[in-house]
Design an enzyme around this catalytic site. Structure first.
Site, PDB file in Angstrom:
ATOM      1  CB  THR A  25      -0.896  -0.020   1.253  1.00  0.00           C
ATOM      2  OG1 THR A  25      -1.735  -1.176   1.179  1.00  0.00           O
ATOM      3  CG2 THR A  25      -1.783   1.222   1.337  1.00  0.00           C
ATOM      4  CD  GLU A 102       1.295  -1.568   4.704  1.00  0.00           C
ATOM      5  OE1 GLU A 102       1.221  -0.864   3.688  1.00  0.00           O
ATOM      6  OE2 GLU A 102       1.795  -1.154   5.761  1.00  0.00           O
TER       7      GLU A 102
HETATM    8  C1  5RP Z   1       1.295   2.180   4.258  1.00  0.00           C
HETATM    9  C2  5RP Z   1       2.756   1.996   4.301  1.00  0.00           C
HETATM   10  C3  5RP Z   1       3.530   2.475   3.130  1.00  0.00           C
HETATM   11  O1  5RP Z   1       4.229   1.410   2.587  1.00  0.00           O
HETATM   12  C4  5RP Z   1       4.485   3.532   3.574  1.00  0.00           C
HETATM   13  O2  5RP Z   1       3.738   4.559   4.209  1.00  0.00           O
HETATM   14  C5  5RP Z   1       5.289   4.117   2.419  1.00  0.00           C
HETATM   15  O3  5RP Z   1       4.429   4.749   1.525  1.00  0.00           O
HETATM   16  P1  5RP Z   1       4.967   5.564   0.272  1.00  0.00           P
HETATM   17  O4  5RP Z   1       5.484   4.550  -0.684  1.00  0.00           O
HETATM   18  O5  5RP Z   1       3.747   6.311  -0.233  1.00  0.00           O
HETATM   19  O6  5RP Z   1       6.029   6.506   0.754  1.00  0.00           O
HETATM   20  O7  5RP Z   1       3.344   1.461   5.216  1.00  0.00           O
HETATM   21  O8  5RP Z   1       0.702   1.766   5.455  1.00  0.00           O
END
Ligand code: 5RP
Length: 223
Positions: A25, A102
């Protein structure tokens, strides 16, 4: 140059025919799902396990077949982003609020592959506020208990309203500044009544792809 797209495409090269694939995500995982959708349209036969409603929607839109959760025992590979990655491959995740799903999907994955830009690659975890998913009931009590572990937990808001996770819970963003023992902190957080899960992923990532602004991608593997 879109380095999130670049690093996502690199990781998707690991996906092979017949695999069950965990879909991460966030804005980096987004590009991995897009690329996987393209490969599915070209004939790749896989089943996917999304880690959020957002990723599930995207996968459905792209025609990626989804696995039935009750029918799977393990996931071959999960490709996900992270908010911080330490040099021994421990992670802070949950910036997008999907940490529980996740972690659940990562915990049954034979390979957890993390994709990120170089801003996420740091010596020690903790500058990024650690997301902790908690139950709404008595959340102020849980907040006070978590504060005793050495941080100032803030209830996550979105557009002025309490942020609600895909599981109907709240998130406390907990700035520790420096997390000396991620494993110990993760255990202590999860021992508190009211805590559902925390965003520390310790000893879970197998491969980390870090993209630099120059377009080069470094690969780090768990020893
Ligand atoms: C979501 C997450 C994402 O992997 C994390 O926030 C990184 O996101 P991005 O790739 O938009 O920087 O842990 O819960």
């Amino acid at each position: 140059m879109n380095i999130k797209k670049l690093v996502a495409h690199k990781a998707i090269e690991l996906v092979q025919e017949e695999m069950t694939v965990g879909l991460g995500t966030g804005s980096t995982a987004y590009w991995a799902i897009q690329n996987l959708g393209q490969r599915v349209r070209q004939g790749l036969n896989i089943k996917a396990v999304p880690t959020s409603i957002e990723s599930e929607r995207l996968a459905k839109k792209l025609g990626i077949p989804l696995a039935v959760l009750s029918e799977i025992n393990e996931v071959d590979i999960t490709i996900d982003g992270a908010d911080e990655i330490s040099h021994n491959l421990d992670l802070i995740k949950g910036g997008g609020g999907a940490l529980l799903r996740e972690k659940l999907v990562a915990s049954i994955s034979k390979q957890l592959v993390i994709i990120a830009d170089e801003t996420k690659w740091i010596r020690n975890l903790g500058a990024f506020p650690l997301p902790v998913e908690i139950v709404p009931f008595g959340w102020e009590i849980t907040q006070k208990q978590i504060a005793k572990l050495g941080c100032a937990p803030k209830l996550r808001l979105t557009e002025g309203k309490t942020f609600i996770t895909d599981n109907g819970n709240y998130i406390l963003d907990c700035k520790f500044n420096e997390i000396k023992s991620p494993k110990k902190l993760g255990i202590n957080l999860n021992l508190l009544p009211g805590v559902v899960e925390n965003g520390l992923f310790v000893d879970m990532a197998d491969i980390v792809y870090i993209a630099a602004n120059t377009g080069s991608v470094n690969v780090y593997k768990r020893e």
